[in-house]
Each structure stands twice: as C-alpha cells, then as structure tokens.
Scaffold this motif. Structure first.
Motif, PDB file in Angstrom:
ATOM      1  N   TRP A 268       4.296   3.903  21.403  1.00  0.00           N
ATOM      2  CA  TRP A 268       4.015   4.464  20.089  1.00  0.00           C
ATOM      3  C   TRP A 268       3.401   5.844  20.295  1.00  0.00           C
ATOM      4  O   TRP A 268       2.505   5.995  21.134  1.00  0.00           O
TER       5      TRP A 268
ATOM      6  N   THR B 156      -0.306   4.959  11.599  1.00  0.00           N
ATOM      7  CA  THR B 156       0.491   6.174  11.420  1.00  0.00           C
ATOM      8  C   THR B 156      -0.266   7.140  10.533  1.00  0.00           C
ATOM      9  O   THR B 156      -1.017   6.721   9.647  1.00  0.00           O
TER      10      THR B 156
ATOM     11  N   ASP C 167      -0.677   2.048   3.244  1.00  0.00           N
ATOM     12  CA  ASP C 167       0.205   1.334   4.141  1.00  0.00           C
ATOM     13  C   ASP C 167       1.401   0.710   3.437  1.00  0.00           C
ATOM     14  O   ASP C 167       1.477   0.693   2.215  1.00  0.00           O
TER      15      ASP C 167
ATOM     16  N   PHE D 219       2.637  -0.689   8.636  1.00  0.00           N
ATOM     17  CA  PHE D 219       2.196   0.615   9.113  1.00  0.00           C
ATOM     18  C   PHE D 219       1.189   1.169   8.125  1.00  0.00           C
ATOM     19  O   PHE D 219       1.388   1.051   6.907  1.00  0.00           O
TER      20      PHE D 219
END
Length: 137
Positions: free
Chosen positions: A50, A83, A113, A126
């Motif tokens: 990631w 993220t 999210d 996320f």
C-alpha cells in the motif's frame, strides 16, 4: 536518515483467480505489485504494498488438507485501509468494478470512508481515520 520499519503484521487472503484479483487490486485501489511467485495461473505467494505503508499477501486457493493447515475460504477477507483521498479512490474503485457497500460518508469519529466488495467477495473499507496513538506504557 531514518527508515520506516517494514510492516510486521500482514493480512492474508486466498483467491479463486489470484492473478485476476492482483490485477484488480492494483487497478481499482492502487496497491503496488511487489512480488508474485507461481507458475501459470497459480499464485503461490504475492505481496502487494500500500503506498502509505503496509500491504497484503495473497495466493491461489488450495483445498484444505493436512499439507495446507492455513486454509482460508476465498471471499472471507475484510480490511480497513487508510487513504488521504477517499472520494477519488471510491471513484477509481467503482470504475474498475468494485461493488459498493456504502459510498463515501463522514463518520462521528472524524473519518471520511467508504466500503466495497472485490470480485472475489472480499470486503474493503477505506478511510481517512489513521487510528489512535499508542498509550505510553
């Protein structure tokens, strides 16, 4: 110069079509393919990193047996991934075919999210929530 330590906890998953899932996770979510071992359609081991740190490991589904005590049914994995751009990532993921569980939303604890399902049935959430700092011992 300090270097970020390598992750020491690796979520793992199995896939009926591991090569297709790897391609999806790279295209839809932005994981980086670090290594894939295996021949033909079989994946013995893959590492996807990631961009913000951490990653997942995955491989092709194999039958449960004495030689395979670490058996995970495909489509039973779930993960939360941090993220900085949840709305843009949601657009990317759904454009690549991810199934929406819920669209980007603001939470009571300050995160933005969303959650989707990949083609194998795994659940991915996320968001911007990075977790809390560890308490001093």
């Amino acid at each position: 110069m300090t270097q970020t330590p390598r992750p020491q906890v690796w979520p793992t998953l199995r896939a009926r079509d591991a090569r297709a899932l790897i391609a999806f996770l790279v295209e839809a979510f932005g994981f980086e393919e670090t290594v894939v071992y295996g021949e033909g359609g079989r994946v013995d081991h893959a590492q996807l990193d990631w961009p913000l740190g951490g990653g997942v490991m995955l491989g092709s589904d194999r039958d449960r047996s004495e030689d395979n005590p670490w058996w995970l049914p495909p489509g039973t994995f779930g993960a939360y991934v941090v993220t900085d751009e949840p709305d843009a990532l949601y657009a990317r993921a759904t454009a690549a075919g991810a199934e929406t569980l819920y669209a980007p939303r603001d939470t009571p604890y300050g995160s933005r999210d969303f959650a989707v399902r990949d083609p194998e049935g795994n659940l991915w959430s996320f968001g911007t929530y990075r977790g809390e700092l560890r308490k001093a011992p």
